[in-house]
Design an enzyme around this catalytic site. Structure first.
Site, PDB file in Angstrom:
ATOM      1  CD  GLU A  99      -6.867 105.468 -53.233  1.00 56.38           C
ATOM      2  OE1 GLU A  99      -7.622 105.129 -54.156  1.00 56.38           O
ATOM      3  OE2 GLU A  99      -7.228 106.196 -52.281  1.00 56.38           O
ATOM      4  CG  ASP A 101      -6.436 103.320 -56.510  1.00 55.60           C
ATOM      5  OD1 ASP A 101      -5.977 103.091 -55.381  1.00 55.60           O
ATOM      6  OD2 ASP A 101      -7.221 104.248 -56.754  1.00 55.60           O
ATOM      7  CD  GLU A 103      -9.807 102.379 -59.712  1.00 51.90           C
ATOM      8  OE1 GLU A 103     -10.747 102.779 -59.018  1.00 51.90           O
ATOM      9  OE2 GLU A 103      -9.202 103.074 -60.536  1.00 51.90           O
TER      10      GLU A 103
END
Length: 293
Positions: A99, A101, A103
């Site tokens: 993953e 990310d 954010e």
């Protein structure tokens, strides 16, 4: 991926289910050609004949979408415009596999917006880095990108690299325990995360400002796609490392001189947290990948 506002976080991530990719400057592709809404259907609005998507969040629900296909390498981008009101506690969510990310963590009015990146390998994350953005991400669309090949992963804001994650064993291939290598989908979502998203969960969502709205553009995808049957059968994806794909060519194995200068500037001027420097978490032995800095 993530959004940042007074107290909220929205996530743009690349996992076994998410990676954001698109060719530069092409906003003519409809969202529905490459993506599906995955939840919060009544909180998703299609605009401009599907060339823009709005996710909204209120006390009843958020929303999310994901790419129809999975990818095993590429240069991914998504254009985003964040909510423009105090929204402490909003965040996006993703699966725990490989993953990558983006954010956007919430902040109080007048404070810089915080962008957090994270890298998960084989379900193991805790590789957070945070920077203060040098612009207001709620005022207009900005492009957030991820370059992913077998040599490096680079997170970009517009054309500025903000994070580099190297394959430490690139001379002998890809180690699935230390470097993301599983096919991923593009996934974006907006949901209530006020238990952690801002000030460690101390700043809560101000629901009087709801609904909170995030906008997305740039839905063309041009990476190395992988058939779901291949994934389920356990087939390898070496073809996605072919230099027949431009993002895998030697030019993209490391930052160029301009990118390196800008990357160092971001780290020196805007970074406010790096897990590699967190001596509370790592008092003696820092993670192997931290040696790449």
């Amino acid at each position: 991926m993530g959004f940042s506002l007074p107290g909220f976080s929205l996530l743009f991530l690349l996992t076994l289910l998410d990676l954001v990719l698109s060719s530069e400057g092409t906003d003519i592709i409809s969202f529905y050609e490459n993506y599906n809404v995955t939840w919060g259907f009544d909180h998703v609005l299609s605009l401009n004949q599907g060339r823009e998507i709005q996710l909204s969040m209120d006390s009843s629900s958020g929303a999310g979408f994901a790419s129809k296909l999975s990818y095993a390498s590429g240069f991914f981008h998504l254009k985003m415009k964040l909510p423009d009101r105090d929204s402490a506690g909003l965040t996006s969510n993703g699966n725990k596999h490989d993953e990558l990310d983006f954010e956007f963590l919430g902040n109080r009015e007048g404070k810089p917006y915080t962008l957090q990146t994270n890298v998960f390998v084989n379900g193991q994350g805790n590789r957070e880095q945070r920077i203060h953005l040098w612009f207001d991400p709620t005022a207009d669309f900005h492009t957030y990108k991820i370059l992913w090949n077998q040599h490096q992963i680079v997170f970009f804001v517009e054309d500025t690299p903000i994070r580099v994650f190297k394959n430490m064993k690139r001379d002998i291939g890809v180690d699935h325990e230390t470097y993301p290598s599983q096919p991923m989908q593009i996934e974006a979502s907006l949901w209530n995360g006020d238990s952690w998203a801002t000030d460690g969960g101390q700043t809560k969502t101000n629901w009087s400002n709801a609904p909170f709205k995030a906008h997305f553009q740039g839905f063309e995808i041009g990476a190395c796609s992988v058939d779901h049957d291949q994934i389920n059968s356990g087939a390898d994806f070496e073809h996605c490392y072919s230099t027949g794909y431009w993002w895998n060519t030697e030019k993209y194995w490391k930052l160029n001189h301009r990118e390196q200068r800008e990357y160092e500037k971001v780290r020196n001027m805007y970074m406010n947290y790096d897990y590699c420097s967190d001596r509370t978490r790592y008092p003696t032995d820092i993670p192997l990948e931290c040696l790449q800095h």
